[in-house]
Design a protein around this motif. Structure first.
Motif, PDB file in Angstrom:
ATOM      1  N   GLN A   1       0.847  -1.184   0.000  1.00  0.00           N
ATOM      2  CA  GLN A   1       0.000   0.000   0.000  1.00  0.00           C
ATOM      3  C   GLN A   1       0.886   1.238   0.000  1.00  0.00           C
ATOM      4  OE1 GLN A   1      -3.139  -0.282   2.873  1.00  0.00           O
ATOM      5  NE2 GLN A   1      -3.438   1.931   2.934  1.00  0.00           N
ATOM      6  N   GLN A   2       0.564   2.200  -0.866  1.00  0.00           N
ATOM      7  CA  GLN A   2       1.379   3.408  -0.987  1.00  0.00           C
ATOM      8  C   GLN A   2       1.375   4.236   0.294  1.00  0.00           C
ATOM      9  OE1 GLN A   2       1.026   5.579  -4.650  1.00  0.00           O
ATOM     10  NE2 GLN A   2       1.178   7.542  -3.603  1.00  0.00           N
ATOM     11  N   LEU A   3       0.210   4.421   0.880  1.00  0.00           N
ATOM     12  CA  LEU A   3       0.090   5.206   2.100  1.00  0.00           C
ATOM     13  C   LEU A   3      -1.197   4.856   2.809  1.00  0.00           C
ATOM     14  CD1 LEU A   3      -1.401   8.664   1.596  1.00  0.00           C
ATOM     15  CD2 LEU A   3      -0.802   7.387  -0.434  1.00  0.00           C
TER      16      LEU A   3
ATOM     17  N   GLU B   1       1.466  -7.808   4.231  1.00  0.00           N
ATOM     18  CA  GLU B   1       0.978  -6.452   3.959  1.00  0.00           C
ATOM     19  C   GLU B   1       2.035  -5.438   4.358  1.00  0.00           C
ATOM     20  OE1 GLU B   1      -2.766  -6.050   5.972  1.00  0.00           O
ATOM     21  OE2 GLU B   1      -3.669  -7.690   4.833  1.00  0.00           O
ATOM     22  N   TYR B   2       2.271  -4.473   3.448  1.00  0.00           N
ATOM     23  CA  TYR B   2       3.280  -3.444   3.670  1.00  0.00           C
ATOM     24  C   TYR B   2       2.671  -2.075   3.394  1.00  0.00           C
ATOM     25  CZ  TYR B   2       6.355  -7.463   3.010  1.00  0.00           C
ATOM     26  OH  TYR B   2       6.960  -8.691   3.093  1.00  0.00           O
ATOM     27  N   ASN B   3       3.188  -1.040   4.083  1.00  0.00           N
ATOM     28  CA  ASN B   3       2.746   0.331   3.865  1.00  0.00           C
ATOM     29  C   ASN B   3       3.977   1.204   3.656  1.00  0.00           C
ATOM     30  OD1 ASN B   3       1.842   3.058   4.211  1.00  0.00           O
ATOM     31  ND2 ASN B   3       0.014   2.260   5.188  1.00  0.00           N
ATOM     32  N   GLY B   4       4.031   1.867   2.508  1.00  0.00           N
ATOM     33  CA  GLY B   4       5.181   2.693   2.159  1.00  0.00           C
ATOM     34  C   GLY B   4       5.146   4.097   2.719  1.00  0.00           C
TER      35      GLY B   4
ATOM     36  N   LEU C   1       9.160   2.482  -0.228  1.00  0.00           N
ATOM     37  CA  LEU C   1       8.524   1.541  -1.150  1.00  0.00           C
ATOM     38  C   LEU C   1       9.574   0.660  -1.823  1.00  0.00           C
ATOM     39  CD1 LEU C   1       5.800   3.845  -2.704  1.00  0.00           C
ATOM     40  CD2 LEU C   1       5.391   1.752  -1.404  1.00  0.00           C
ATOM     41  N   GLY C   2      10.696   1.240  -2.200  1.00  0.00           N
ATOM     42  CA  GLY C   2      11.783   0.457  -2.784  1.00  0.00           C
ATOM     43  C   GLY C   2      12.347  -0.549  -1.801  1.00  0.00           C
ATOM     44  N   GLN C   3      12.438  -0.136  -0.542  1.00  0.00           N
ATOM     45  CA  GLN C   3      12.940  -1.043   0.494  1.00  0.00           C
ATOM     46  C   GLN C   3      11.948  -2.167   0.775  1.00  0.00           C
ATOM     47  OE1 GLN C   3      13.728   1.663   3.703  1.00  0.00           O
ATOM     48  NE2 GLN C   3      15.702   2.294   2.865  1.00  0.00           N
TER      49      GLN C   3
END
Length: 169
Positions: A55-57, A88-91, A98-100
């Motif tokens: 997820q971008q934000l 699930e990830y949030n940048g 996001l790259g990480q």
């Protein structure tokens, strides 16, 4: 593998379209389970897959898409007897973060990446470049301008509104 990916992709597209329609704040009705007379059968999972949702934000509509996609994936996997791991990830709207997020997902050899919002989709496409990892994006306003169309193993949904059409109505 192609069949599973196509089923998962269609589920994601459907869930992301439905997620934007809103959710009810009423609690779900609960029912008491009837006591079982026999022990339930346990089946070994037919296959095991790993999916990264990026997820971008944090934003209410993006959160709703993430929640709906993850829930639908898990429900369909359970029904099909597939072992599914959803990460699930949030940048936090940070391109560096996001790259990480993308690098470990590729190192862990996820079977699919589901980025939510344009920047997350662009970053995950770049991260997965040169691999066979399918990417199914959601909530990208202009996928053509973002360079997300015409790519192998990349598909998704747009949240763009046809404003002239709406105004003409």
């Amino acid at each position: 593998m192609k069949k599973v990916i196509s089923v998962i992709s269609s589920l994601i597209l459907s869930a992301s379209l439905l997620a934007g329609c809103g959710a009810s704040s009423a609690p779900a009705p609960t029912t008491a389970a009837a006591p079982e007379t026999q022990a339930p059968e346990t089946k070994a999972p037919a296959a095991s897959y790993s999916i990264a949702i990026v997820q971008q934000l944090s934003h209410s509509s993006l959160d709703e898409i993430r929640t709906a996609v993850a829930a639908e994936l898990k429900a369909r996997a359970d029904a099909a007897g597939i072992e599914l791991t959803v990460s699930e990830y949030n940048g936090q709207n940070d391109p560096t973060m996001l790259g990480q997020i993308g690098a470990p997902a590729m190192d862990n050899k996820v079977d699919m990446i589901i980025p939510i919002a344009t920047l997350a989709a662009q970053t995950m496409v770049t991260t997965a470049e040169g691999t066979d990892t399918p990417i199914v994006f959601a909530a990208c306003s202009d996928p053509v301008t973002a360079g997300l169309t015409g790519l192998d193993k990349v598909t998704g949904t747009s949240d763009a509104l046809n404003t002239p059409f709406i105004l003409d109505m």
